[in-house]
Design an enzyme around this catalytic site. Structure first.
Site, PDB file in Angstrom:
ATOM      1  N   LYS A   1       0.867  -1.257  -0.036  1.00 46.39           N
ATOM      2  CA  LYS A   1       0.029   0.029  -0.001  1.00 46.39           C
ATOM      3  C   LYS A   1       0.735   1.295  -0.012  1.00 46.39           C
ATOM      4  CE  LYS A   1      -3.857  -2.250   2.318  1.00 46.39           C
ATOM      5  NZ  LYS A   1      -4.548  -2.553   3.614  1.00 46.39           N
TER       6      LYS A   1
ATOM      7  N   GLN B   1      -5.516  -1.919   9.316  1.00 51.17           N
ATOM      8  CA  GLN B   1      -5.245  -3.465   8.649  1.00 51.17           C
ATOM      9  C   GLN B   1      -5.899  -4.407   9.280  1.00 51.17           C
ATOM     10  OE1 GLN B   1      -3.656  -4.002   5.520  1.00 51.17           O
ATOM     11  NE2 GLN B   1      -4.255  -6.256   5.945  1.00 51.17           N
TER      12      GLN B   1
ATOM     13  N   ASP C   1     -11.852   1.811   2.869  1.00 49.18           N
ATOM     14  CA  ASP C   1     -11.877   0.309   2.684  1.00 49.18           C
ATOM     15  C   ASP C   1     -13.300  -0.122   2.151  1.00 49.18           C
ATOM     16  OD1 ASP C   1     -10.044  -1.492   2.557  1.00 49.18           O
ATOM     17  OD2 ASP C   1      -9.446  -1.559   4.765  1.00 49.18           O
TER      18      ASP C   1
END
Length: 280
Positions: A52, A96, A119
């Site tokens: 990322k 995460q 997300d």
């Protein structure tokens, strides 16, 4: 001969388009900033977070990295999210997963401002998707739609079958295919006559988390097969939910593992970061 759907090439194409957009936004005085939080040192998460950061650097997005120890408490993590929600210069927040067991994942996802939930996991964004309103869409299913479209595969009017009903892939995948006017069936561990259903599919998306589960007996001749699974086999080689060697000759198009859906997840995360700023 089947078409191999190249996720590496398509994700690169998307990243190049985003890079141009970000350069343009910078000339207008707009910077984009993504905050990435990782709790503990799960090796797979570490690799993903690193990728990322690399993608952010390539596109020109600033990334803030918070690497917290395994013993971080829920309160500490919620406090950090609260601070990032309040920071105007932070456009996206990403926690995460998985999180250590002392932290309630649902509570954490709910704490992220839906306007910064790149997300696409917040219930507000999931709800927007289900009723066709604008909002962030879960990155992996959004990536699958881009793979199909950019490979010239028509979704409208097609019989689409999604194997798996997880909140992160299966359910949003079904809703996105519906949005593209596909006729959608969702199958799961309790589905009866599974092969009868999958053999009707013009487009089959496998996201059930079982290595090489889908063999040729599940496939209609000439179907498009998208493999979302990622596992390591007994020889430590990456494989998907689909037995590629056996299934590929029966398809018109198929994604490999690795190099299919995987690279698209990060490309779509970057897309969400840029789109959020463009739309605000």
């Amino acid at each position: 001969m089947y078409q191999l759907i190249d996720g590496k090439a398509i994700s690169q194409q998307i990243k190049d388009e985003l890079k141009e957009k970000v350069e343009k936004l910078k000339t207008q005085g707009t910077e984009i900033c993504l905050a990435v939080i990782q709790v503990g040192n799960d090796p797979a998460s570490g690799v993903y977070v690193n990728n990322k950061k690399k993608a952010c650097a390539y596109i020109g997005i600033q990334s803030l990295s918070y690497e917290l120890p395994e013993e971080t408490t829920e309160e500490e993590l919620l406090k950090l999210i609260g601070e990032l929600n309040a920071k105007e210069e932070v456009n996206g927040i990403l926690v995460q997963l998985p999180l250590p067991k002392q932290i309630n994942e649902e509570k954490i996802l709910l704490a992220i401002d839906p306007a910064k939930d790149v997300d696409g996991f917040h219930p507000a964004n999931v709800g927007n998707l289900s009723i066709g309103r604008p909002g962030y869409v879960s990155c992996t299913p959004a990536g699958v739609i881009q793979l199909l479209k950019r490979s010239g595969i028509e979704i409208e009017g097609k019989e689409c079958v999604v194997l798996g009903r997880s909140n992160i892939v299966g359910k949003p995948m079904a809703m996105l295919l519906l949005r593209e006017n596909g006729t959608v069936t969702v199958c799961h561990s309790r589905t009866k006559n599974l092969k009868e259903i999958t053999k009707r599919a013009d487009i089959l998306v496998a996201a059930l988390g079982k290595p090489k589960f889908v063999d040729a007996s599940y496939i209609k001749e000439g179907a498009v097969v998208i493999d979302v699974g990622i596992h390591r086999n007994e020889n430590n080689k990456l494989c998907g939910d689909v037995d590629f060697e056996e299934v590929a000759p029966h398809t018109s198009a198929i994604t490999p593992v690795p190099g299919g859906v995987g690279p698209m997840t990060i490309a779509m995360l970057m897309h969400n970061c840029v789109e959020g700023v463009e739309n605000s």
